[in-house]
Design a protein around this motif. Structure first.
Motif, PDB file in Angstrom:
ATOM      1  N   ARG A  29      -3.092   2.240   0.689  1.00 19.85           N
ATOM      2  CA  ARG A  29      -4.454   2.768   0.656  1.00 19.85           C
ATOM      3  C   ARG A  29      -5.339   2.058  -0.369  1.00 19.85           C
ATOM      4  O   ARG A  29      -6.503   1.756  -0.090  1.00 19.85           O
ATOM      5  CB  ARG A  29      -4.405   4.263   0.341  1.00 19.85           C
ATOM      6  N   PHE A  30      -4.782   1.774  -1.546  1.00 14.40           N
ATOM      7  CA  PHE A  30      -5.626   1.331  -2.661  1.00 14.40           C
ATOM      8  C   PHE A  30      -5.524  -0.151  -3.006  1.00 14.40           C
ATOM      9  O   PHE A  30      -6.490  -0.726  -3.507  1.00 14.40           O
ATOM     10  CB  PHE A  30      -5.308   2.146  -3.916  1.00 14.40           C
ATOM     11  N   VAL A  31      -4.375  -0.768  -2.796  1.00 19.93           N
ATOM     12  CA  VAL A  31      -4.190  -2.129  -3.293  1.00 19.93           C
ATOM     13  C   VAL A  31      -4.652  -3.129  -2.246  1.00 19.93           C
ATOM     14  O   VAL A  31      -4.090  -3.210  -1.146  1.00 19.93           O
ATOM     15  CB  VAL A  31      -2.718  -2.389  -3.681  1.00 19.93           C
ATOM     16  N   LYS A  32      -5.680  -3.899  -2.589  1.00 22.60           N
ATOM     17  CA  LYS A  32      -6.243  -4.887  -1.671  1.00 22.60           C
ATOM     18  C   LYS A  32      -5.693  -6.285  -1.943  1.00 22.60           C
ATOM     19  O   LYS A  32      -5.891  -7.197  -1.130  1.00 22.60           O
ATOM     20  CB  LYS A  32      -7.768  -4.910  -1.792  1.00 22.60           C
ATOM     21  N   THR A  33      -5.042  -6.454  -3.069  1.00 26.05           N
ATOM     22  CA  THR A  33      -4.383  -7.721  -3.377  1.00 26.05           C
ATOM     23  C   THR A  33      -3.306  -7.983  -2.326  1.00 26.05           C
ATOM     24  O   THR A  33      -2.595  -7.057  -1.933  1.00 26.05           O
ATOM     25  CB  THR A  33      -3.731  -7.647  -4.780  1.00 26.05           C
ATOM     26  N   PRO A  34      -3.153  -9.233  -1.845  1.00 27.80           N
ATOM     27  CA  PRO A  34      -2.113  -9.515  -0.845  1.00 27.80           C
ATOM     28  C   PRO A  34      -0.725  -9.148  -1.362  1.00 27.80           C
ATOM     29  O   PRO A  34      -0.302  -9.614  -2.421  1.00 27.80           O
ATOM     30  CB  PRO A  34      -2.238 -11.022  -0.625  1.00 27.80           C
ATOM     31  N   LEU A  35      -0.040  -8.301  -0.606  1.00 25.68           N
ATOM     32  CA  LEU A  35       1.271  -7.803  -1.020  1.00 25.68           C
ATOM     33  C   LEU A  35       2.314  -8.036   0.062  1.00 25.68           C
ATOM     34  O   LEU A  35       2.010  -8.007   1.257  1.00 25.68           O
ATOM     35  CB  LEU A  35       1.232  -6.289  -1.275  1.00 25.68           C
ATOM     36  N   GLU A  36       3.542  -8.259  -0.368  1.00 23.27           N
ATOM     37  CA  GLU A  36       4.693  -7.983   0.481  1.00 23.27           C
ATOM     38  C   GLU A  36       5.503  -6.932  -0.272  1.00 23.27           C
ATOM     39  O   GLU A  36       5.663  -7.018  -1.493  1.00 23.27           O
ATOM     40  CB  GLU A  36       5.532  -9.244   0.767  1.00 23.27           C
ATOM     41  N   ILE A  37       5.954  -5.931   0.439  1.00 21.19           N
ATOM     42  CA  ILE A  37       6.663  -4.822  -0.194  1.00 21.19           C
ATOM     43  C   ILE A  37       8.105  -4.825   0.279  1.00 21.19           C
ATOM     44  O   ILE A  37       8.378  -4.848   1.489  1.00 21.19           O
ATOM     45  CB  ILE A  37       5.998  -3.478   0.132  1.00 21.19           C
ATOM     46  N   ILE A  38       9.020  -4.807  -0.692  1.00 21.13           N
ATOM     47  CA  ILE A  38      10.452  -4.834  -0.400  1.00 21.13           C
ATOM     48  C   ILE A  38      11.087  -3.601  -1.019  1.00 21.13           C
ATOM     49  O   ILE A  38      11.064  -3.407  -2.241  1.00 21.13           O
ATOM     50  CB  ILE A  38      11.117  -6.099  -0.972  1.00 21.13           C
ATOM     51  N   VAL A  39      11.634  -2.736  -0.190  1.00 21.24           N
ATOM     52  CA  VAL A  39      12.391  -1.578  -0.656  1.00 21.24           C
ATOM     53  C   VAL A  39      13.870  -1.908  -0.564  1.00 21.24           C
ATOM     54  O   VAL A  39      14.359  -2.318   0.498  1.00 21.24           O
ATOM     55  CB  VAL A  39      12.073  -0.324   0.187  1.00 21.24           C
ATOM     56  N   VAL A  40      14.575  -1.757  -1.688  1.00 23.41           N
ATOM     57  CA  VAL A  40      16.016  -2.006  -1.714  1.00 23.41           C
ATOM     58  C   VAL A  40      16.699  -0.646  -1.856  1.00 23.41           C
ATOM     59  O   VAL A  40      16.601   0.002  -2.904  1.00 23.41           O
ATOM     60  CB  VAL A  40      16.413  -2.947  -2.863  1.00 23.41           C
ATOM     61  N   ASP A  41      17.361  -0.213  -0.794  1.00 24.69           N
ATOM     62  CA  ASP A  41      17.888   1.145  -0.754  1.00 24.69           C
ATOM     63  C   ASP A  41      19.350   1.200  -1.179  1.00 24.69           C
ATOM     64  O   ASP A  41      20.202   0.511  -0.631  1.00 24.69           O
ATOM     65  CB  ASP A  41      17.742   1.731   0.652  1.00 24.69           C
ATOM     66  N   ASN A  42      19.615   2.055  -2.168  1.00 26.10           N
ATOM     67  CA  ASN A  42      20.952   2.224  -2.743  1.00 26.10           C
ATOM     68  C   ASN A  42      21.812   3.203  -1.956  1.00 26.10           C
ATOM     69  O   ASN A  42      22.379   4.145  -2.509  1.00 26.10           O
ATOM     70  CB  ASN A  42      20.832   2.700  -4.194  1.00 26.10           C
ATOM     71  N   HIS A  43      21.903   2.981  -0.644  1.00 25.10           N
ATOM     72  CA  HIS A  43      22.752   3.798   0.222  1.00 25.10           C
ATOM     73  C   HIS A  43      22.319   5.270   0.187  1.00 25.10           C
ATOM     74  O   HIS A  43      23.136   6.174  -0.026  1.00 25.10           O
ATOM     75  CB  HIS A  43      24.218   3.661  -0.180  1.00 25.10           C
ATOM     76  N   SER A  44      21.030   5.503   0.385  1.00 27.44           N
ATOM     77  CA  SER A  44      20.505   6.871   0.398  1.00 27.44           C
ATOM     78  C   SER A  44      21.123   7.669   1.538  1.00 27.44           C
ATOM     79  O   SER A  44      21.468   7.125   2.598  1.00 27.44           O
ATOM     80  CB  SER A  44      18.982   6.850   0.561  1.00 27.44           C
ATOM     81  N   THR A  45      21.229   8.982   1.314  1.00 29.37           N
ATOM     82  CA  THR A  45      21.820   9.871   2.321  1.00 29.37           C
ATOM     83  C   THR A  45      20.798  10.851   2.896  1.00 29.37           C
ATOM     84  O   THR A  45      21.169  11.783   3.613  1.00 29.37           O
ATOM     85  CB  THR A  45      22.984  10.667   1.698  1.00 29.37           C
ATOM     86  N   ASP A  46      19.523  10.638   2.564  1.00 31.77           N
ATOM     87  CA  ASP A  46      18.482  11.571   3.022  1.00 31.77           C
ATOM     88  C   ASP A  46      17.606  10.974   4.117  1.00 31.77           C
ATOM     89  O   ASP A  46      16.525  11.486   4.397  1.00 31.77           O
ATOM     90  CB  ASP A  46      17.622  12.019   1.844  1.00 31.77           C
ATOM     91  N   GLY A  47      18.062   9.878   4.726  1.00 26.87           N
ATOM     92  CA  GLY A  47      17.290   9.264   5.801  1.00 26.87           C
ATOM     93  C   GLY A  47      16.159   8.374   5.326  1.00 26.87           C
ATOM     94  O   GLY A  47      15.226   8.087   6.090  1.00 26.87           O
ATOM     95  N   THR A  48      16.247   7.894   4.089  1.00 27.45           N
ATOM     96  CA  THR A  48      15.177   7.067   3.526  1.00 27.45           C
ATOM     97  C   THR A  48      14.911   5.828   4.363  1.00 27.45           C
ATOM     98  O   THR A  48      13.751   5.504   4.662  1.00 27.45           O
ATOM     99  CB  THR A  48      15.526   6.649   2.077  1.00 27.45           C
ATOM    100  N   VAL A  49      15.958   5.124   4.742  1.00 26.13           N
ATOM    101  CA  VAL A  49      15.792   3.854   5.458  1.00 26.13           C
ATOM    102  C   VAL A  49      15.068   4.066   6.785  1.00 26.13           C
ATOM    103  O   VAL A  49      14.100   3.365   7.111  1.00 26.13           O
ATOM    104  CB  VAL A  49      17.151   3.168   5.668  1.00 26.13           C
ATOM    105  N   ALA A  50      15.525   5.038   7.566  1.00 22.09           N
ATOM    106  CA  ALA A  50      14.890   5.315   8.862  1.00 22.09           C
ATOM    107  C   ALA A  50      13.442   5.762   8.662  1.00 22.09           C
ATOM    108  O   ALA A  50      12.548   5.375   9.425  1.00 22.09           O
ATOM    109  CB  ALA A  50      15.678   6.389   9.607  1.00 22.09           C
ATOM    110  N   PHE A  51      13.218   6.563   7.641  1.00 25.36           N
ATOM    111  CA  PHE A  51      11.875   7.047   7.327  1.00 25.36           C
ATOM    112  C   PHE A  51      10.922   5.897   7.020  1.00 25.36           C
ATOM    113  O   PHE A  51       9.811   5.835   7.559  1.00 25.36           O
ATOM    114  CB  PHE A  51      11.958   8.011   6.142  1.00 25.36           C
ATOM    115  N   VAL A  52      11.362   4.963   6.186  1.00 27.77           N
ATOM    116  CA  VAL A  52      10.498   3.836   5.809  1.00 27.77           C
ATOM    117  C   VAL A  52      10.225   2.956   7.025  1.00 27.77           C
ATOM    118  O   VAL A  52       9.085   2.535   7.259  1.00 27.77           O
ATOM    119  CB  VAL A  52      11.142   3.010   4.672  1.00 27.77           C
ATOM    120  N   ARG A  53      11.238   2.677   7.800  1.00 32.58           N
ATOM    121  CA  ARG A  53      11.053   1.816   8.966  1.00 32.58           C
ATOM    122  C   ARG A  53      10.152   2.462  10.007  1.00 32.58           C
ATOM    123  O   ARG A  53       9.420   1.776  10.721  1.00 32.58           O
ATOM    124  CB  ARG A  53      12.417   1.458   9.553  1.00 32.58           C
TER     125      ARG A  53
END
Length: 248
Positions: A29-53
């Motif tokens: 919403r706020f950052v207009k600077t060119p970004l690539e965002i990388i989430v590194v998931d530590n084997h979450s068990t709450d569905g984090t990976v599916a949620f982000v994708r």
């Protein structure tokens, strides 16, 4: 017109998908600077990976097969990053403006600077600070300046700090690679101070940049980790950092 440098945002994650979602939403919403965002998931068990994708299709996700702590996920993210600058964020931070742009501009025009920490708030509406940088006390323990103080502008100047709070910090990717990234033997805790120490030893400066800020909930992941586990790594790494970086 020159192209703006790309910033690679690296966010380690362990569960707490709603906090991570709020963080990613604020960046979009706020950052207009060119970004690539990388989430590194530590084997979450709450569905984090599916949620982000599902919700954040432009975010790159690296899935780990077990909890690798803080250092290795950040290093893995940095190795895959394409940005000129690396922005390390905790998953419980939140942007309210394009805070990345001034940080990039400052690093672009000050090659002697190796690491920047913005202002961090625990409660921005009441101006309660989380961190304005860390310093060593005479006992060898870190003093986290500004913690839970009301922000009256008392730290509103760009100045050297010994180390940043790892919840939000930016540095050139080339320097991160040159000094070897995070020490993976630390696993977690004090790793950002060790990194900053090596920035100083490399001849660069570490600065607090007060003119942009993020919100930081603080301790969100710690709440789901065993207390004794935290204390072990915290004290172990404090000793390791001093032995590593001080000359005899």
């Amino acid at each position: 017109m020159p192209t703006k440098p790309l910033v690679s945002v690296i966010i380690p994650s362990l569960n707490r998908k709603q906090l991570l979602g709020a963080c990613l939403t604020s960046l979009e919403r706020f950052v207009k600077t060119p970004l690539e965002i990388i989430v590194v998931d530590n084997h979450s068990t709450d569905g984090t990976v599916a949620f982000v994708r599902r919700r954040f299709g432009r975010v790159r996700v690296i899935e780990l097969e077990k909890n690798e702590g803080f250092c290795r996920p950040n290093n893995l993210g940095a190795r895959r990053a394409r940005g000129t600058y690396l922005l390390f964020l905790n998953n419980d931070t939140r942007a309210r403006d394009d805070f990345a742009r001034p940080l990039v501009e400052y690093l672009n025009t000050h090659p002697e600077v190796g690491l920047l920490q913005p202002k961090l708030y625990l409660d921005r509406s009441h101006k309660i600070l989380d961190s304005t940088g860390s310093f060593f006390s005479r006992t060898g323990f870190l003093m986290h300046r500004g913690y839970r103080e009301k922000d009256r502008g008392q730290y509103d100047r760009i100045e050297p700090i010994f180390g940043p709070k790892g919840a939000a910090m930016m540095m050139p990717s080339a320097l991160f690679k040159k000094i070897g990234g995070f020490d993976e033997e630390f696993f977690a805790y004090n790793e950002e101070t060790d990194l900053a120490w090596r920035v100083w030893l490399a001849g660069k400066t570490v600065l607090f940049y007060p003119y942009v800020a993020l919100d930081h909930r603080g301790g969100s992941t710690e709440k789901i980790i065993n207390f004794n586990y935290i204390q072990f790594h915290s004290f172990k790494n404090r000793i390791r950092m001093i032995i590593k970086n001080l000359e005899f």
